[in-house]
Design a protein around this motif. Structure first.
Motif, PDB file in Angstrom:
ATOM      1  N   ILE A 254       0.936  -1.060   0.312  1.00 35.09           N
ATOM      2  CA  ILE A 254       0.113   0.350   0.285  1.00 35.09           C
ATOM      3  C   ILE A 254       1.168   1.283   0.093  1.00 35.09           C
TER       4      ILE A 254
ATOM      5  N   TYR B  45       3.649   3.658  -4.464  1.00 35.80           N
ATOM      6  CA  TYR B  45       4.056   4.450  -5.699  1.00 35.80           C
ATOM      7  C   TYR B  45       5.174   5.191  -6.166  1.00 35.80           C
TER       8      TYR B  45
ATOM      9  N   GLN C 156       6.691  -7.529  -5.068  1.00 35.12           N
ATOM     10  CA  GLN C 156       5.307  -6.888  -4.574  1.00 35.12           C
ATOM     11  C   GLN C 156       4.899  -8.707  -4.747  1.00 35.12           C
TER      12      GLN C 156
ATOM     13  N   ALA D 235      -0.439  -5.289  -8.315  1.00 34.36           N
ATOM     14  CA  ALA D 235       0.844  -4.299  -7.498  1.00 34.36           C
ATOM     15  C   ALA D 235       1.087  -3.317  -8.750  1.00 34.36           C
TER      16      ALA D 235
ATOM     17  N   THR E 293      -0.420   0.326  -8.341  1.00 32.60           N
ATOM     18  CA  THR E 293      -0.145   0.546  -7.139  1.00 32.60           C
ATOM     19  C   THR E 293       0.769   0.868  -7.197  1.00 32.60           C
TER      20      THR E 293
ATOM     21  N   VAL F  79      -1.553   7.649  -4.314  1.00 25.99           N
ATOM     22  CA  VAL F  79      -2.469   6.642  -3.326  1.00 25.99           C
ATOM     23  C   VAL F  79      -4.236   7.642  -3.186  1.00 25.99           C
TER      24      VAL F  79
ATOM     25  N   ILE G 224      -5.934   3.117   4.209  1.00 26.56           N
ATOM     26  CA  ILE G 224      -4.457   3.169   3.668  1.00 26.56           C
ATOM     27  C   ILE G 224      -3.336   3.141   4.987  1.00 26.56           C
TER      28      ILE G 224
END
Length: 159
Positions: A2, A5, A65, A104, A107, A112, A144
């Motif tokens: 989470i 980025y 990931q 993933a 993500t 986010v 998150i």
């Protein structure tokens, strides 16, 4: 996984979050429905690897990931071999790992905040049923934020 980025200017980074989510859903559904042999799953896995390369995500980051699901895949794979065949086990585990890799990738290439804004906008039509999309967005943002916090607390307690 989470909030991981990775800034970039690739085609995948420039896509809108809504497009990425839609493509993610379509890709996973297509893989589940169409990939029936180990070879077909392998072809899809190569395509996903190419997407990671296009996004300029290092292999080490991509593999990190997937690491959390390896034990689960091992258990599922053994179970599938026992009740079906090794080919079916490869397909089932391959589809799962490809799905996790695609999620993933989304993500890693999406902020986010952009994803939360997209989900909040997408939930707009449920307003007529008394659901507040802004509250759901806030709930997701809190979740998150809390997951890494809880993970660090658990790690501190275990030490």
């Amino acid at each position: 996984m989470i909030g991981l980025y990775r800034p970039g200017d690739s085609l995948l980074h420039r896509m809108s979050p809504g497009s990425k989510l839609l493509a993610l859903i379509v890709a996973i559904l297509a893989t589940v429905i169409l990939a029936r042999t180990p070879l077909e799953v392998g072809v899809v896995a190569v395509m996903v690897a190419v997407l990671f390369a296009v996004a300029r995500i290092p292999a080490k980051v991509a593999l990190a990931q997937l690491r959390p699901v390896l034990w689960m895949l091992l258990i599922i794979g053994v179970f599938q071999v026992i009740i079906t065949t090794w080919q079916r086990a490869v397909v089932v585990c391959g589809v799962l790992i490809v799905s996790v890799a695609l999620a993933a990738l989304v993500t890693l290439t999406t902020r986010v905040t952009d994803m939360l804004d997209t989900v909040t906008r997408a939930l707009g039509p449920v307003r007529r049923f008394g659901v507040d999309p802004d509250r759901i967005g806030l709930l997701l943002a809190l979740a998150i934020r809390c997951i890494p916090l809880l993970a660090s607390i658990v790690q501190e307690v275990s030490q």
